[in-house]
Scaffold this motif. Structure first.
Motif, PDB file in Angstrom:
ATOM      1  N   ALA A 134       1.009  -0.969   0.094  1.00  0.00           N
ATOM      2  CA  ALA A 134       0.371   0.219  -0.194  1.00  0.00           C
ATOM      3  C   ALA A 134       0.562   0.962  -0.221  1.00  0.00           C
ATOM      4  CB  ALA A 134      -1.045  -0.104   1.284  1.00  0.00           C
ATOM      5  N   TYR A 135       2.298   0.991   0.362  1.00  0.00           N
ATOM      6  CA  TYR A 135       3.110   2.571   0.397  1.00  0.00           C
ATOM      7  C   TYR A 135       3.696   2.464  -0.916  1.00  0.00           C
ATOM      8  CZ  TYR A 135       2.852   1.314   4.972  1.00  0.00           C
ATOM      9  OH  TYR A 135       2.515   1.182   6.382  1.00  0.00           O
ATOM     10  N   GLY A 136       3.460   1.367  -2.342  1.00  0.00           N
ATOM     11  CA  GLY A 136       3.683   1.970  -3.409  1.00  0.00           C
ATOM     12  C   GLY A 136       2.925   3.376  -3.687  1.00  0.00           C
ATOM     13  N   TYR A 137       3.780   3.910  -4.799  1.00  0.00           N
ATOM     14  CA  TYR A 137       3.394   4.626  -5.096  1.00  0.00           C
ATOM     15  C   TYR A 137       1.882   4.918  -6.185  1.00  0.00           C
ATOM     16  CZ  TYR A 137       7.383   7.644  -4.033  1.00  0.00           C
ATOM     17  OH  TYR A 137       8.306   8.178  -3.043  1.00  0.00           O
ATOM     18  N   SER A 149      -9.539  -1.429  -4.008  1.00  0.00           N
ATOM     19  CA  SER A 149      -9.483  -2.018  -2.983  1.00  0.00           C
ATOM     20  C   SER A 149      -8.596  -2.205  -2.279  1.00  0.00           C
ATOM     21  CB  SER A 149     -10.594  -2.191  -2.394  1.00  0.00           C
ATOM     22  OG  SER A 149     -10.704  -4.114  -2.932  1.00  0.00           O
ATOM     23  N   ALA A 150      -7.605  -2.857  -3.055  1.00  0.00           N
ATOM     24  CA  ALA A 150      -6.469  -3.997  -2.041  1.00  0.00           C
ATOM     25  C   ALA A 150      -5.415  -3.369  -2.956  1.00  0.00           C
ATOM     26  CB  ALA A 150      -6.262  -5.300  -1.868  1.00  0.00           C
ATOM     27  N   PRO A 151      -3.792  -3.794  -2.079  1.00  0.00           N
ATOM     28  CA  PRO A 151      -2.832  -3.071  -3.500  1.00  0.00           C
ATOM     29  C   PRO A 151      -2.770  -4.639  -4.313  1.00  0.00           C
ATOM     30  CG  PRO A 151      -1.801  -3.068  -0.844  1.00  0.00           C
ATOM     31  CD  PRO A 151      -3.422  -3.752  -1.201  1.00  0.00           C
ATOM     32  N   ILE A 152      -2.089  -4.474  -5.555  1.00  0.00           N
ATOM     33  CA  ILE A 152      -1.902  -4.995  -6.862  1.00  0.00           C
ATOM     34  C   ILE A 152      -0.281  -4.936  -6.547  1.00  0.00           C
ATOM     35  CG2 ILE A 152      -1.946  -5.231  -8.752  1.00  0.00           C
ATOM     36  CD1 ILE A 152      -4.289  -3.041  -9.399  1.00  0.00           C
ATOM     37  N   ILE A 153       0.425  -6.120  -6.339  1.00  0.00           N
ATOM     38  CA  ILE A 153       1.529  -6.790  -6.860  1.00  0.00           C
ATOM     39  C   ILE A 153       2.021  -6.606  -8.001  1.00  0.00           C
ATOM     40  CG2 ILE A 153       3.410  -8.569  -5.846  1.00  0.00           C
ATOM     41  CD1 ILE A 153       1.701  -9.123  -3.727  1.00  0.00           C
ATOM     42  N   TRP A 154       2.793  -5.707  -9.110  1.00  0.00           N
ATOM     43  CA  TRP A 154       1.903  -4.827 -10.221  1.00  0.00           C
ATOM     44  C   TRP A 154       3.929  -5.930 -10.850  1.00  0.00           C
ATOM     45  CZ3 TRP A 154      -1.301  -2.044 -11.383  1.00  0.00           C
ATOM     46  CH2 TRP A 154      -2.120  -1.485 -11.072  1.00  0.00           C
ATOM     47  N   LEU A 155       4.443  -6.609 -10.439  1.00  0.00           N
ATOM     48  CA  LEU A 155       5.151  -7.092 -10.508  1.00  0.00           C
ATOM     49  C   LEU A 155       6.376  -8.321 -10.684  1.00  0.00           C
ATOM     50  CD1 LEU A 155       8.889  -3.873  -9.474  1.00  0.00           C
ATOM     51  CD2 LEU A 155       7.488  -4.101 -12.035  1.00  0.00           C
ATOM     52  N   ARG A 156       4.841  -8.371  -9.698  1.00  0.00           N
ATOM     53  CA  ARG A 156       5.041 -10.420  -9.900  1.00  0.00           C
ATOM     54  C   ARG A 156       3.312 -11.022 -10.371  1.00  0.00           C
ATOM     55  NH1 ARG A 156       8.753  -9.209  -8.926  1.00  0.00           N
ATOM     56  NH2 ARG A 156      10.186  -9.635  -6.440  1.00  0.00           N
ATOM     57  N   ASN A 157       2.720 -10.163 -11.391  1.00  0.00           N
ATOM     58  CA  ASN A 157       1.647 -10.530 -11.572  1.00  0.00           C
ATOM     59  C   ASN A 157       1.574 -10.510 -13.038  1.00  0.00           C
ATOM     60  OD1 ASN A 157      -1.163 -10.642 -13.001  1.00  0.00           O
ATOM     61  ND2 ASN A 157      -2.176  -9.758 -11.391  1.00  0.00           N
ATOM     62  N   GLU A 158       2.011 -11.640 -13.559  1.00  0.00           N
ATOM     63  CA  GLU A 158       2.170 -11.884 -15.111  1.00  0.00           C
ATOM     64  C   GLU A 158       1.478 -11.146 -16.103  1.00  0.00           C
ATOM     65  OE1 GLU A 158       1.169 -15.505 -17.060  1.00  0.00           O
ATOM     66  OE2 GLU A 158       0.493 -16.021 -14.619  1.00  0.00           O
TER      67      GLU A 158
END
Length: 298
Positions: A134-137, A149-158
């Motif tokens: 949640a601290y990612g810009y 509503s929830a953080p997305i793990i951008w660099l681990r989501n293909e």
């Protein structure tokens, strides 16, 4: 007559005297490694034993048995098509617009534009932007906006890795080509524009296409070579942001595949085959780009 021939021989000798140091360095650190790589691509070599000649087996394995390599080719071409032509055009347009500024403003804007591409902390900035908490810009902005509503793990989501890598690669590829174009614009003699206006050139776009770009072919060719090398050489960005390998090899490139077999598995013969294929692709792309640039202004 004899003095003229002697002078020409002496001039050639002086030229070769100054060229020789660079030629020796270029041959030793560029040409020779390429030739060695081509030779090793036909061998089974693990760096600890004498290379064993195996013919075309590495290439057969690459194209018929290595599904990850085939996927890496697709990812490499996707990134190359985005960062190569698009980055090249953006560099040209930015350089053209910035060249129209006053000298002081042009120097400042050029520095601002070029500085990020030589920053050693470039990846830290993008890691902070695409941080998976949640601290990612980006996550913070989207959550505050109510879009997620929830953080997305951008660099681990293909689904997101390859587009993110494309954006970062495009951003990082603008620096050197941009400077090349700025130098090209600065080197155009202003008298050509006066002659062009007499011949019927009526607006700045016509000046760009019929006068400026034809006079900038050497800079355009250099920039094209740099763009090709950068676009097909994307690998460090993937490793730094998504790891090597990335999730399900979503952003795995030929350079990543080369690093995997060359530095992790020590299959130097197989890695050399990958490098040779990448080299051939770059040479063919360079030839195509040269033909396209030769048509500019016609």
């Amino acid at each position: 007559m004899k003095l003229g021939k002697a002078y020409k021989r002496q001039s050639k000798g002086v030229v070769w005297f100054f060229i020789l140091p660079y030629f020796c360095i270029f041959f030793t650190f560029t040409v020779l490694p390429v030739l060695m790589s081509i030779f090793l691509s036909f061998t089974d070599f693990n760096m600890f034993q004498i290379p064993k000649f195996i013919g075309m087996q590495n290439y057969i394995r690459l194209f018929l048995q290595d599904e990850i390599f085939i996927k890496s080719i697709g990812n490499t071409f996707i990134l190359a098509l985005i960062t190569g032509p698009l980055g090249y055009i953006l560099c040209l347009l930015f350089a053209w617009f910035i060249n129209e500024l006053r000298p002081t403003a042009r120097a400042i804007v050029t520095l601002i534009f070029y500085a990020p591409s030589i920053s050693g902390n470039m990846y830290l900035v993008w890691q902070a932007v695409f941080s998976g908490d949640a601290y990612g810009y980006l996550n913070g902005f989207l959550m505050r906006s109510g879009l997620i509503s929830a953080p997305i793990i951008w660099l681990r989501n293909e689904d997101y890795i390859l587009p993110i890598i494309a954006v970062v690669a495009l951003w990082s590829s603008l620096g050197t080509s941009f400077l090349t174009f700025i130098a090209g614009f600065q080197g155009v003699d202003k008298t050509y524009y006066e002659a062009a206006s007499i011949d019927g050139i009526t607006n700045r776009w016509q000046e760009l296409w019929y006068v400026t770009l034809p006079l900038m072919r050497p800079q355009m060719l250099l920039s094209a070579v740099l763009s090709i090398t950068a676009s097909f050489g994307v690998g460090a960005i993937v490793t730094q942001l998504a790891g090597n390998p990335s999730t399900n090899y979503a952003a795995h490139t030929m350079v990543n595949h080369l690093q995997d077999y060359g530095t992790a598995r020590y299959e130097l013969g197989y890695a050399s085959a990958i490098a040779t294929v990448l080299f051939i692709i770059m040479v063919i792309s360079n030839f195509v780009i040269r033909r396209i640039i030769s048509k500019v202004g016609e």
